[in-house]
Design a protein around this motif. Structure first.
Motif, PDB file in Angstrom:
ATOM      1  N   LYS A  91      78.354  16.375  47.211  1.00 50.60           N
ATOM      2  CA  LYS A  91      78.069  17.780  47.544  1.00 50.60           C
ATOM      3  C   LYS A  91      79.170  18.705  47.016  1.00 50.60           C
ATOM      4  CE  LYS A  91      77.790  20.778  51.298  1.00 50.60           C
ATOM      5  NZ  LYS A  91      78.248  20.973  52.674  1.00 50.60           N
ATOM      6  N   ASP A  92      80.431  18.255  47.107  1.00 51.71           N
ATOM      7  CA  ASP A  92      81.543  19.081  46.610  1.00 51.71           C
ATOM      8  C   ASP A  92      81.472  19.271  45.091  1.00 51.71           C
ATOM      9  OD1 ASP A  92      82.725  19.500  49.070  1.00 51.71           O
ATOM     10  OD2 ASP A  92      83.991  17.730  48.954  1.00 51.71           O
ATOM     11  N   ILE A  93      81.045  18.211  44.392  1.00 50.53           N
ATOM     12  CA  ILE A  93      81.027  18.245  42.928  1.00 50.53           C
ATOM     13  C   ILE A  93      79.774  18.949  42.411  1.00 50.53           C
ATOM     14  CG2 ILE A  93      80.924  16.765  40.879  1.00 50.53           C
ATOM     15  CD1 ILE A  93      82.590  14.743  42.514  1.00 50.53           C
ATOM     16  N   LEU A  94      78.703  18.803  43.165  1.00 57.24           N
ATOM     17  CA  LEU A  94      77.385  19.367  42.853  1.00 57.24           C
ATOM     18  C   LEU A  94      77.428  20.814  42.360  1.00 57.24           C
ATOM     19  CD1 LEU A  94      74.295  18.823  43.467  1.00 57.24           C
ATOM     20  CD2 LEU A  94      74.686  19.878  45.669  1.00 57.24           C
ATOM     21  N   GLN A  95      78.120  21.659  43.103  1.00 60.92           N
ATOM     22  CA  GLN A  95      78.155  23.081  42.775  1.00 60.92           C
ATOM     23  C   GLN A  95      78.702  23.302  41.369  1.00 60.92           C
ATOM     24  OE1 GLN A  95      76.699  25.227  44.549  1.00 60.92           O
ATOM     25  NE2 GLN A  95      76.406  24.005  46.408  1.00 60.92           N
ATOM     26  N   HIS A  96      79.678  22.474  40.991  1.00 63.99           N
ATOM     27  CA  HIS A  96      80.270  22.641  39.667  1.00 63.99           C
ATOM     28  C   HIS A  96      79.313  22.173  38.580  1.00 63.99           C
ATOM     29  CE1 HIS A  96      83.999  24.104  41.216  1.00 63.99           C
ATOM     30  NE2 HIS A  96      84.004  23.124  42.111  1.00 63.99           N
ATOM     31  N   LEU A  97      78.617  21.062  38.827  1.00 65.10           N
ATOM     32  CA  LEU A  97      77.652  20.591  37.831  1.00 65.10           C
ATOM     33  C   LEU A  97      76.536  21.624  37.647  1.00 65.10           C
ATOM     34  CD1 LEU A  97      77.436  16.796  38.786  1.00 65.10           C
ATOM     35  CD2 LEU A  97      78.598  17.798  36.814  1.00 65.10           C
ATOM     36  N   LEU A  98      76.070  22.203  38.749  1.00 65.79           N
ATOM     37  CA  LEU A  98      75.033  23.247  38.655  1.00 65.79           C
ATOM     38  C   LEU A  98      75.549  24.451  37.874  1.00 65.79           C
ATOM     39  CD1 LEU A  98      73.516  23.223  42.259  1.00 65.79           C
ATOM     40  CD2 LEU A  98      72.497  22.288  40.184  1.00 65.79           C
ATOM     41  N   ASN A  99      76.752  24.886  38.217  1.00 63.88           N
ATOM     42  CA  ASN A  99      77.399  25.991  37.507  1.00 63.88           C
ATOM     43  C   ASN A  99      77.437  25.772  36.008  1.00 63.88           C
ATOM     44  OD1 ASN A  99      78.500  28.248  38.673  1.00 63.88           O
ATOM     45  ND2 ASN A  99      80.091  27.059  39.702  1.00 63.88           N
ATOM     46  N   ILE A 100      77.880  24.572  35.637  1.00 64.85           N
ATOM     47  CA  ILE A 100      78.073  24.264  34.220  1.00 64.85           C
ATOM     48  C   ILE A 100      76.733  24.229  33.494  1.00 64.85           C
ATOM     49  CG2 ILE A 100      78.834  22.452  32.621  1.00 64.85           C
ATOM     50  CD1 ILE A 100      81.046  21.838  34.803  1.00 64.85           C
ATOM     51  N   TYR A 101      75.734  23.606  34.111  1.00 68.15           N
ATOM     52  CA  TYR A 101      74.403  23.601  33.486  1.00 68.15           C
ATOM     53  C   TYR A 101      73.866  25.030  33.352  1.00 68.15           C
ATOM     54  CZ  TYR A 101      73.524  18.546  33.296  1.00 68.15           C
ATOM     55  OH  TYR A 101      73.555  17.231  32.967  1.00 68.15           O
ATOM     56  N   ARG A 102      74.146  25.850  34.347  1.00 70.09           N
ATOM     57  CA  ARG A 102      73.656  27.229  34.307  1.00 70.09           C
ATOM     58  C   ARG A 102      74.338  28.029  33.213  1.00 70.09           C
ATOM     59  NH1 ARG A 102      73.205  30.361  39.859  1.00 70.09           N
ATOM     60  NH2 ARG A 102      75.290  29.483  39.912  1.00 70.09           N
ATOM     61  N   ASN A 103      75.646  27.811  33.054  1.00 65.53           N
ATOM     62  CA  ASN A 103      76.392  28.537  32.028  1.00 65.53           C
ATOM     63  C   ASN A 103      75.936  28.164  30.613  1.00 65.53           C
ATOM     64  OD1 ASN A 103      77.837  29.778  33.986  1.00 65.53           O
ATOM     65  ND2 ASN A 103      79.682  28.497  33.761  1.00 65.53           N
ATOM     66  N   GLU A 104      75.414  26.947  30.485  1.00 73.22           N
ATOM     67  CA  GLU A 104      75.000  26.460  29.163  1.00 73.22           C
ATOM     68  C   GLU A 104      73.746  27.142  28.647  1.00 73.22           C
ATOM     69  OE1 GLU A 104      74.358  22.316  29.292  1.00 73.22           O
ATOM     70  OE2 GLU A 104      76.460  21.805  29.039  1.00 73.22           O
ATOM     71  N   GLU A 105      72.933  27.620  29.621  1.00 75.48           N
ATOM     72  CA  GLU A 105      71.616  28.141  29.228  1.00 75.48           C
ATOM     73  C   GLU A 105      71.697  29.272  28.224  1.00 75.48           C
ATOM     74  OE1 GLU A 105      69.490  28.953  32.874  1.00 75.48           O
ATOM     75  OE2 GLU A 105      69.632  26.827  33.380  1.00 75.48           O
TER      76      GLU A 105
ATOM     77  N   LEU B  98      78.347  13.072  30.694  1.00 75.58           N
ATOM     78  CA  LEU B  98      78.036  12.723  29.299  1.00 75.58           C
ATOM     79  C   LEU B  98      77.123  13.776  28.672  1.00 75.58           C
ATOM     80  CD1 LEU B  98      77.408   8.863  29.544  1.00 75.58           C
ATOM     81  CD2 LEU B  98      79.421  10.023  28.611  1.00 75.58           C
ATOM     82  N   ASN B  99      76.086  14.144  29.397  1.00 74.12           N
ATOM     83  CA  ASN B  99      75.174  15.198  28.959  1.00 74.12           C
ATOM     84  C   ASN B  99      75.895  16.471  28.568  1.00 74.12           C
ATOM     85  OD1 ASN B  99      72.405  14.997  28.868  1.00 74.12           O
ATOM     86  ND2 ASN B  99      72.252  14.817  31.094  1.00 74.12           N
ATOM     87  N   ILE B 100      76.797  16.887  29.468  1.00 73.45           N
ATOM     88  CA  ILE B 100      77.481  18.165  29.270  1.00 73.45           C
ATOM     89  C   ILE B 100      78.403  18.088  28.051  1.00 73.45           C
ATOM     90  CG2 ILE B 100      79.179  19.740  30.292  1.00 73.45           C
ATOM     91  CD1 ILE B 100      77.834  18.973  33.050  1.00 73.45           C
ATOM     92  N   TYR B 101      79.145  16.984  27.939  1.00 73.92           N
ATOM     93  CA  TYR B 101      80.007  16.835  26.762  1.00 73.92           C
ATOM     94  C   TYR B 101      79.167  16.810  25.478  1.00 73.92           C
ATOM     95  CZ  TYR B 101      84.518  16.030  29.025  1.00 73.92           C
ATOM     96  OH  TYR B 101      85.693  16.186  29.710  1.00 73.92           O
ATOM     97  N   ARG B 102      77.983  16.192  25.548  1.00 72.03           N
ATOM     98  CA  ARG B 102      77.129  16.101  24.374  1.00 72.03           C
ATOM     99  C   ARG B 102      76.578  17.474  23.986  1.00 72.03           C
ATOM    100  NH1 ARG B 102      72.773  11.457  24.238  1.00 72.03           N
ATOM    101  NH2 ARG B 102      72.483  12.393  26.272  1.00 72.03           N
ATOM    102  N   ASN B 103      76.209  18.251  24.999  1.00 72.66           N
ATOM    103  CA  ASN B 103      75.665  19.590  24.729  1.00 72.66           C
ATOM    104  C   ASN B 103      76.705  20.514  24.104  1.00 72.66           C
ATOM    105  OD1 ASN B 103      73.247  18.808  25.773  1.00 72.66           O
ATOM    106  ND2 ASN B 103      73.525  19.801  27.766  1.00 72.66           N
ATOM    107  N   GLU B 104      77.974  20.230  24.412  1.00 72.66           N
ATOM    108  CA  GLU B 104      79.050  21.093  23.912  1.00 72.66           C
ATOM    109  C   GLU B 104      79.274  20.947  22.411  1.00 72.66           C
ATOM    110  OE1 GLU B 104      82.644  20.259  25.914  1.00 72.66           O
ATOM    111  OE2 GLU B 104      82.137  21.463  27.661  1.00 72.66           O
ATOM    112  N   GLU B 105      78.897  19.766  21.897  1.00 66.84           N
ATOM    113  CA  GLU B 105      79.233  19.469  20.498  1.00 66.84           C
ATOM    114  C   GLU B 105      78.653  20.468  19.515  1.00 66.84           C
ATOM    115  OE1 GLU B 105      78.211  15.361  19.829  1.00 66.84           O
ATOM    116  OE2 GLU B 105      79.614  14.790  21.399  1.00 66.84           O
TER     117      GLU B 105
END
Lengths: 105, 105, 105
Positions: A91-105, B98-105
């Motif tokens: 749960k603590d890490i979740l928010q960061h993974l969501l953030n990062i995926y969102r920033n990628e869009e 892994l996904n996130i590092y791959r997307n960054e490339e």
């Protein structure tokens, strides 16, 4: 509390934590697969509700032991604790993974 | 099973989980440092093989306790469980890193 | 060591690990919120100092059990172990989250 009673609480904690963990992982996968943030937030709320139930069982037993009552630990209960505590970490890490995926869009 | 026998299973689980954890962390670091996805996938497969062995020992003991056999828990066994369960959690998060590092490339 | 003595070590480990976990989470949040890498590195160093103290208590008890001394496990001690081991896992993942946030800038 004897080993059988403690084991029953252990099974309960495994079930609630397992439910929470699935919801949290689904919330990340949903966003990764292009789903909406609203859907992910709904899944997280559902996961948090399960986690709260698991936490409640844990807190009751911790309070009993702290007040001097003997809690006979068995493997199933220890297993429940591991489920609960790794899910809290997720749960603590979740928010960061969501953030990062969102920033990628 | 007495405490010594349970401790031996605990040592085994620490060893297999530790192996799995190293492989998983190497898989992430490999991709971060510009290595190939093939190499990371190979490391993950190796880690999963070790994790399966640790899981098998765990499941056998959980089944014994569930069937009524007394399992005398000691610290080393509990330590093994923590290694195993945190490594399982790492495996769940791994795919996203892994996904996130791959997307960054 | 009897259950009360082991519980005291457990409380200690909960406290040190909890301190480390907060510092690590603050280090990620600081970078996410646009803070400096220097500040995050300072927080990580502080977290690592707390984690070292928790680890020391753990190692002493593992050594005692391995040398044949009886360690009477209770729930609070098991809870401390879960705190410690999930925080160790957070530390492993931390570097990648920091990396990813830094690459995004």
């Amino acid at each position: 509390m004897n080993k059988e009673e403690v084991a029953m609480v252990g099974f309960e904690i495994v079930a609630y934590s397992g439910e929470a963990r699935s919801k949290f992982l689904n919330a990340i996968n949903n966003l990764k697969d292009g789903g909406s943030m609203e859907e992910s937030e709904k899944l997280i709320k559902e996961g948090e509700a399960s986690l709260t139930k698991a936490h409640k069982s844990q807190t009751e037993l911790l309070a009993k032991e702290a007040s001097g009552e003997n809690i006979e630990l068995g493997f199933i209960f220890v297993h429940g604790q591991d489920h609960l505590m790794t899910t809290v970490m997720l749960k603590d890490i979740l928010q960061h993974l969501l953030n990062i995926y969102r920033n990628e869009e």
